[in-house]
Write a protein that holds these residues in place. Sequence first.
Motif, PDB file in Angstrom:
ATOM      1  N   ASP A  82      -6.628   7.844  -6.803  1.00  0.00           N
ATOM      2  CA  ASP A  82      -7.011   7.525  -5.433  1.00  0.00           C
ATOM      3  C   ASP A  82      -8.507   7.237  -5.329  1.00  0.00           C
ATOM      4  O   ASP A  82      -8.935   6.400  -4.523  1.00  0.00           O
ATOM      5  N   HIS A  83      -9.306   7.895  -6.140  1.00  0.00           N
ATOM      6  CA  HIS A  83     -10.755   7.670  -6.126  1.00  0.00           C
ATOM      7  C   HIS A  83     -11.073   6.204  -6.367  1.00  0.00           C
ATOM      8  O   HIS A  83     -11.974   5.640  -5.735  1.00  0.00           O
ATOM      9  N   SER A 118     -10.569  -0.186  -3.210  1.00  0.00           N
ATOM     10  CA  SER A 118     -10.186  -1.592  -3.256  1.00  0.00           C
ATOM     11  C   SER A 118      -9.717  -2.028  -1.879  1.00  0.00           C
ATOM     12  O   SER A 118      -8.559  -1.827  -1.512  1.00  0.00           O
ATOM     13  N   ALA A 119     -10.609  -2.613  -1.096  1.00  0.00           N
ATOM     14  CA  ALA A 119     -10.282  -2.943   0.291  1.00  0.00           C
ATOM     15  C   ALA A 119      -9.345  -4.146   0.398  1.00  0.00           C
ATOM     16  O   ALA A 119      -8.424  -4.156   1.206  1.00  0.00           O
ATOM     17  N   ARG A 160     -18.568   3.312  -5.888  1.00  0.00           N
ATOM     18  CA  ARG A 160     -18.408   4.757  -6.035  1.00  0.00           C
ATOM     19  C   ARG A 160     -18.815   5.175  -7.440  1.00  0.00           C
ATOM     20  O   ARG A 160     -18.815   4.358  -8.363  1.00  0.00           O
ATOM     21  N   ARG A 185       0.794   4.164  -2.856  1.00  0.00           N
ATOM     22  CA  ARG A 185       0.587   5.583  -2.564  1.00  0.00           C
ATOM     23  C   ARG A 185       1.730   6.431  -3.106  1.00  0.00           C
ATOM     24  O   ARG A 185       1.512   7.500  -3.677  1.00  0.00           O
ATOM     25  N   THR A 222      -6.039  -1.510 -11.987  1.00  0.00           N
ATOM     26  CA  THR A 222      -6.759  -0.234 -11.901  1.00  0.00           C
ATOM     27  C   THR A 222      -6.819   0.454 -13.251  1.00  0.00           C
ATOM     28  O   THR A 222      -7.850   1.036 -13.617  1.00  0.00           O
ATOM     29  N   ALA A 270      -8.542   3.665  -3.687  1.00  0.00           N
ATOM     30  CA  ALA A 270      -8.984   3.671  -2.297  1.00  0.00           C
ATOM     31  C   ALA A 270     -10.207   2.799  -2.084  1.00  0.00           C
ATOM     32  O   ALA A 270     -10.478   2.354  -0.966  1.00  0.00           O
ATOM     33  N   ASP A 309       0.830  -1.212   0.000  1.00  0.00           N
ATOM     34  CA  ASP A 309       0.000   0.000   0.000  1.00  0.00           C
ATOM     35  C   ASP A 309       0.861   1.257   0.000  1.00  0.00           C
ATOM     36  O   ASP A 309       0.534   2.239  -0.676  1.00  0.00           O
ATOM     37  N   ARG A 341      -7.566  -5.813  -2.259  1.00  0.00           N
ATOM     38  CA  ARG A 341      -6.441  -5.882  -3.205  1.00  0.00           C
ATOM     39  C   ARG A 341      -6.082  -7.345  -3.518  1.00  0.00           C
ATOM     40  O   ARG A 341      -4.956  -7.802  -3.293  1.00  0.00           O
TER      41      ARG A 341
END
Length: 322
Positions: free
Chosen positions: A35-36, A41-42, A94, A20, A76, A39, A16, A44
């Motif tokens: 990031d939208h 993706s809990a 989202r 980042r 992604t 973030a 992670d 992964r």
Amino acid sequence: MDALLALARADMAAVDALIRRHMDSPVPVIPALADHLIAGSAKRLRPLLTVAAARLVGGRDDGCLKLAAAVEFIHTATLLHDDVVDSSQLRRGRVAAHLIWGAPSSVLVGDFLFARAFELMVGAGCMPALEILARASRVIAEGEVLQLTRSHDPELTQDLYIEIIRAKTAELFAAAAESGAVSAGASPERCRALRRFGQDLGLAFQLVDDALDYDGDSGTLGKNTGDDFREGKATLPLLLAMQRTGLAERDFWLRTVDRRDQAEGDFEHARELVRQTHALEATLDLAQAYAESAKAALAIFEPTPWRPALEDLADFAVMRRT
């Protein structure tokens, strides 16, 4: 998945941090848009698979971490591109990024993430793993194009559909696992076994997703139920329902899937036909078979804590059906 997440907690925290750091850019829209999606993706799953494969074969160093971050960036990037192509409204629960920042920005940030992925792969210093993930990127693109050209085809066969999702979805699962094993210096036999595990796991995941589009809810899917139908995607439950209803519903299928001329209530009617023809059960049974095949691929490995944790991951893939 609790056991696997616990085993990989420290490694995934490091992954992670890499994600980042490599999302950063002096162009503000790039980290904001990336990031939208990232973030959301809990679990992964794909980078988790890279780390778990490396640890299963005895890898102790950090060589797999950059590859795991690269896998997440590849995934992604494909999602960003997919959502533009499909005009999707939701992704991971989202609002889809292209509805906020526009399609051009989504496509270009996807390109940025692909570039970052290849920088990470080079930085990992494992040429065989770089080759595996580069090939996977090409296969995924081919699968996307094949789906684009055939997804609204009511004559699509089950075999061809499996080939599409094998390329579009399962290939990255396979490459994630294989590259992790390769980076840890595993034998060719063990690398092949983990590639098979990843591929069959990916197929199981996709088939369950296909079924949930007709029998799930938006919270489970992270997208609107019925999106596949509304986009005219001939996924396996729909293909089986079309085959099993025959001439009685041919005009309905041609209108709604082939021509995508849909009206109020069409999705509900399609969902009822999918249920009546037992197309959901057939799809989920096939997903279960792939999950069992994935677990069987792990038989050559010693029963360290990583092996049952990966077997549980295969079970998790199909547990989402309930």
